[in-house]
Every structure is written in C-alpha cells, then in structure tokens.
Design an enzyme around this catalytic site. Structure first.
Site, PDB file in Angstrom:
ATOM      1  N   CYS A  87      -6.559 -20.426 -18.682  1.00 34.70           N
ATOM      2  CA  CYS A  87      -5.293 -21.043 -17.716  1.00 34.70           C
ATOM      3  C   CYS A  87      -5.054 -19.507 -16.525  1.00 34.70           C
ATOM      4  CB  CYS A  87      -3.903 -21.308 -18.606  1.00 34.70           C
ATOM      5  SG  CYS A  87      -3.112 -22.463 -17.546  1.00 34.70           S
ATOM      6  N   HIS A 140      -6.317 -25.230 -23.860  1.00 32.63           N
ATOM      7  CA  HIS A 140      -5.483 -23.977 -24.000  1.00 32.63           C
ATOM      8  C   HIS A 140      -6.640 -24.106 -25.225  1.00 32.63           C
ATOM      9  CE1 HIS A 140      -2.349 -22.494 -22.096  1.00 32.63           C
ATOM     10  NE2 HIS A 140      -2.298 -22.925 -21.346  1.00 32.63           N
ATOM     11  N   GLU A 163      -6.232 -22.127 -27.519  1.00 28.20           N
ATOM     12  CA  GLU A 163      -5.424 -21.251 -28.992  1.00 28.20           C
ATOM     13  C   GLU A 163      -4.023 -22.402 -29.864  1.00 28.20           C
ATOM     14  OE1 GLU A 163      -3.450 -20.580 -25.241  1.00 28.20           O
ATOM     15  OE2 GLU A 163      -5.363 -20.665 -25.585  1.00 28.20           O
TER      16      GLU A 163
END
Length: 229
Positions: A86, A195, A197
């Site tokens: 991002c 994302h 994560e």
C-alpha cells in the site's frame, strides 16, 4: 530470518506487519524508525501501509527523503527481499525501485474491502508458495491505489513477467492492466496495494496472505542452505 519493519510518521499497518512475522510466521522482526541509517543484521525489509508524513505533497514523496531510504536502496541492490504494501508500494515507486506511479482511485473514493486476486507469477521469492494462477482474497484499503505506467513500461512488465498479482472480477481503483502488485526486474522487490499481513489468520477472515511471507522464508532458507554447502 530477521525482518525490519520500517516506521514512518503516519505508518498505521506496522503493527499488523510485525504481528504477521512474529506471531504467525514465528520469525524475528523489529521496528526500524525512519531516522535510522542502518539495516545491518536484517534479512528482509518491509515497508508497511499507512499515510507516511500525512501523504502531504504526494503519497510516498516525503518518505523518499527519509534517512533510512538510502539503506533500503542499498539493501535492494544487494538482492535482499524488500516488500512494500500500500503506502509502501507508493514509496517504492517514488524512490525508483519499481516503475510507474500510484494515482487517485478512478472513482475518487477510498476503497476498503477484501478483493479477489490472481497470482500471475509463482517464480518469485514472494510467491513460490502459491499455485500458478491461484485465486486468493486479500484485504485492500487505499485512496491512491490506481497503478499507472505508460504502454512501453507495461509491455516490459508483461514481457519480463514482473506482474505478480492482478485484480479479477473487478478493478477497485482503475489500475493499468488490473495490476495489484509488481516486482522489479531482479525479482527481489515487490510492491502491492492489497494487504497480505491482514490475511494471515482465519480468525480475521482468511489466510491467503501468509503464503507470501512463507515464500520469503522458504527462499531465504534455500539460499542459506546453498551457501553453506
């Protein structure tokens, strides 16, 4: 394996990244403040999402001049893994580690939802754990995720198999060629808007992202074993 999670003023996905590495992957990870000038002792660098320096001027434009960035550039030139997610992706394009630029979403609205992706290239240190053309679901949250490059650059990305992730079914931001993530020509720097994560535990909606970090770890172990023979 030891991961550095770079923190800028305005980073807000740094804790998520640290959690993914420490608590889920089970490897070492430390925050590295943007004012530091060394990445000695680290094996991979992670640039997290957020709004570095409040996105003033242009996303990632001020972070480009942070003290740690020359060291990130050196780290990348040494062939070590660098992942920008991002805002991290935006920073990687600003410093020239990846081609192109990230523009405002074509609908001018912030996008916050889980998006389907297709893994376009599994022959990278970031994607070796996926199946070819595997479809995955990864959360996205961005206002300037519209990846843009000129036609010549796009053809080069295609030719060199540098497009790693593509949006499927829908393009949430208008990005060129439905691009969600690309690697550099050497294959050791990945930038992506969604994302991974945030997709490492079933409890929060899925684990499609953990394979990316597992891939980095597997590549590191293979390189270490080859070097020790």
């Amino acid at each position: 394996m030891k991961f550095a999670v770079i923190q800028f003023p305005g980073s807000n996905c740094d804790i998520d990244m640290l959690h993914a590495i420490r608590d889920v992957l089970g490897e070492e990870a430390e925050f590295v403040w943007h004012a530091e000038t060394s990445l000695d002792g680290f094996d991979a660098v992670l640039l997290p999402g957020g709004f570095s320096y409040g996105d003033y001027l242009r996303t990632g434009a001020i972070a480009k001049f942070a003290n740690i960035m020359p060291e990130v550039l050196r780290f990348a030139s040494d062939g070590k893994p660098v992942l920008g997610v991002c805002n991290g992706f935006q920073i990687l394009t600003e410093v020239g580690l990846l081609p192109g630029a990230l523009l405002r979403n074509d609908n001018l609205h912030f996008v916050c939802k889980t998006v389907p992706l297709r893994v376009e290239n599994t022959n990278t240190i970031f994607t070796s754990g996926y199946e070819p053309h595997q479809e995955i679901r990864i959360p996205a949250a961005h206002g300037e995720g519209n990846y843009y490059c000129d036609q010549e650059t796009y053809q080069e990305l295609e030719r060199n198999h540098q497009i790693v992730f593509r949006y499927i079914n829908e393009n949430p931001n208008g990005s060129t060629g439905d691009i969600a993530g690309i690697v550099n020509a050497a294959g050791n720097v990945l930038g992506m808007m969604p994302h991974p994560e945030r997709a490492v535990e079933e409890l929060v909606g899925g684990t499609d992202g953990i394979k990316l970090f597992q891939s980095i770890l597997s590549s590191f172990k293979e390189a270490y074993q080859s070097a020790s023979k």
